[in-house]
Design an enzyme around this catalytic site. Sequence first.
Site, PDB file in Angstrom:
ATOM      1  N   CYS A 233     -14.724  -5.635  19.828  1.00  0.00           N
ATOM      2  CA  CYS A 233     -14.685  -4.900  21.098  1.00  0.00           C
ATOM      3  C   CYS A 233     -13.672  -3.760  21.060  1.00  0.00           C
ATOM      4  CB  CYS A 233     -14.364  -5.850  22.248  1.00  0.00           C
ATOM      5  SG  CYS A 233     -12.683  -6.549  22.176  1.00  0.00           S
TER       6      CYS A 233
ATOM      7  N   GLN B  78       0.859  -1.188   0.000  1.00  0.00           N
ATOM      8  CA  GLN B  78       0.000   0.000   0.000  1.00  0.00           C
ATOM      9  C   GLN B  78       0.896   1.240   0.000  1.00  0.00           C
ATOM     10  OE1 GLN B  78      -1.928   1.667   3.556  1.00  0.00           O
ATOM     11  NE2 GLN B  78      -3.886   1.247   2.555  1.00  0.00           N
TER      12      GLN B  78
ATOM     13  N   LYS C 151      -7.250   2.136  -2.906  1.00  0.00           N
ATOM     14  CA  LYS C 151      -8.089   2.231  -1.719  1.00  0.00           C
ATOM     15  C   LYS C 151      -8.964   3.468  -1.869  1.00  0.00           C
ATOM     16  CE  LYS C 151      -8.190   2.765   3.273  1.00  0.00           C
ATOM     17  NZ  LYS C 151      -7.419   2.924   4.532  1.00  0.00           N
TER      18      LYS C 151
ATOM     19  N   CYS D 223      -5.088  -8.934  20.292  1.00  0.00           N
ATOM     20  CA  CYS D 223      -6.477  -9.393  20.386  1.00  0.00           C
ATOM     21  C   CYS D 223      -6.734  -9.976  21.763  1.00  0.00           C
ATOM     22  CB  CYS D 223      -6.749 -10.443  19.298  1.00  0.00           C
ATOM     23  SG  CYS D 223      -8.457 -11.055  19.301  1.00  0.00           S
TER      24      CYS D 223
ATOM     25  N   CYS E  76     -14.163 -12.513  15.772  1.00  0.00           N
ATOM     26  CA  CYS E  76     -13.930 -11.172  16.299  1.00  0.00           C
ATOM     27  C   CYS E  76     -15.252 -10.615  16.824  1.00  0.00           C
ATOM     28  CB  CYS E  76     -13.377 -10.272  15.196  1.00  0.00           C
ATOM     29  SG  CYS E  76     -13.302  -8.510  15.620  1.00  0.00           S
TER      30      CYS E  76
ATOM     31  N   ARG F 132      -5.190   9.514   3.357  1.00  0.00           N
ATOM     32  CA  ARG F 132      -3.981  10.300   3.579  1.00  0.00           C
ATOM     33  C   ARG F 132      -3.847  11.410   2.543  1.00  0.00           C
ATOM     34  NH1 ARG F 132      -4.829   9.215   8.170  1.00  0.00           N
ATOM     35  NH2 ARG F 132      -3.187  10.739   8.505  1.00  0.00           N
TER      36      ARG F 132
ATOM     37  N   CYS G 212      -6.987  -4.360  19.928  1.00  0.00           N
ATOM     38  CA  CYS G 212      -6.556  -3.999  18.570  1.00  0.00           C
ATOM     39  C   CYS G 212      -6.434  -2.484  18.461  1.00  0.00           C
ATOM     40  CB  CYS G 212      -7.513  -4.588  17.531  1.00  0.00           C
ATOM     41  SG  CYS G 212      -9.261  -4.292  17.846  1.00  0.00           S
TER      42      CYS G 212
END
Length: 370
Positions: free
Chosen positions: A346, A91, A214, A362, A343, A167, A350
């Site tokens: 919560c 990325q 993205k 986690c 997952c 960004r 993370c």
Amino acid sequence: MYETINSPLNYGGLTLKNRILFAPTSLGLPQEELLERMKKIAAGGCAMIIIGDVPVLPHGFGPSLYTKKGMEFYKSLADAVHPYGCKLCAQLHQSDSNLKGMIKYIPGVLTKRISMEELRPLLNQQVGPYITGLPEKKVEEITDAFGKAAELAIQAGFDMVQVHGDRMCGSFSSSVFNHRTDRYGGSPENRARFAVEAVSAIRRRLPDVPIDYKLAVRQENPHYGNAGVLEEELPIFVPLLEQAGVTSFHVTLANHGELSDTIPPKNHPEFGAEGCFLKFCDQVRKLTKLPICGVGGLTDPDFVEEQLKSDRIDCAAMSRQLTADPEWPNKVCSGQAGEIHRCVRCNKKCLGGMMAHQGVHCIYERKETK
């Protein structure tokens, strides 16, 4: 039972063994620990890992493609994941943080008078003036650097590149931050120019390399995200990006708001549901025939299979779920979906770990006791 999840996909010219990707994430881990985490996720069966925030300029934050040490690290990542049939995507990222403007906050951060939660909006306040005031020559240098960085990424062993459409790309795209009066500001077409030039710079140097984008979408009524593209501007941005050379879209919510919006917990008022950002994919789907990757609170194999089978999305990206259980793809493939550590969104270890500078972890992790 999960035939679509487990089916291969031509993702903009790159063949993926299945439809599950690891979403780009700033994990905040030491390099050796990051390497082991990526290896574990690759071994768990995902088709491609997107390494977040790879700097396009030599002096960016994070491992540099321009240094021997940085190249060795990225090559070690490629060597770690490729034996599992897992592809690797870089990325490409350019920060929109005003480094000079950050200096005045350093004493407050060091003395803990300014918390990280308080620092984020202070830095965001400087994005607009910074983006608006960048000299045009500097802008051109940055967009051209996406091409050079992409070349280096392929040399390092990456299989494809993704342009980080948040960004700096996202801030140029956004009328919230971009108040320029030159060819990079004003109309949506002009605000798209930075991103289009970044993609074009890659395509000129690498005619055949797949380029993911993205695509950060800004929502109004209610308002979420400050960078990126307004929903009604997508019909302008998507064709321009496709013409520039984009081969697939990774669609999500724009950033520069609360991190708990782009990484929403289960109790989020707007994005608490499974697949919370897929509604943006629906809009992009109307505008392009290119592959679309969806993201946002994806945990349930039945739900993911349904979205893929209906062609709502072509592949599904996960970060928190693959952090909670890297074996998610293998378990789905082998008929052990009932054994997945799901997952629960919560955000304790993370996002909480990221904010506390402890790295992304986690609640399922069990620390070794001595």
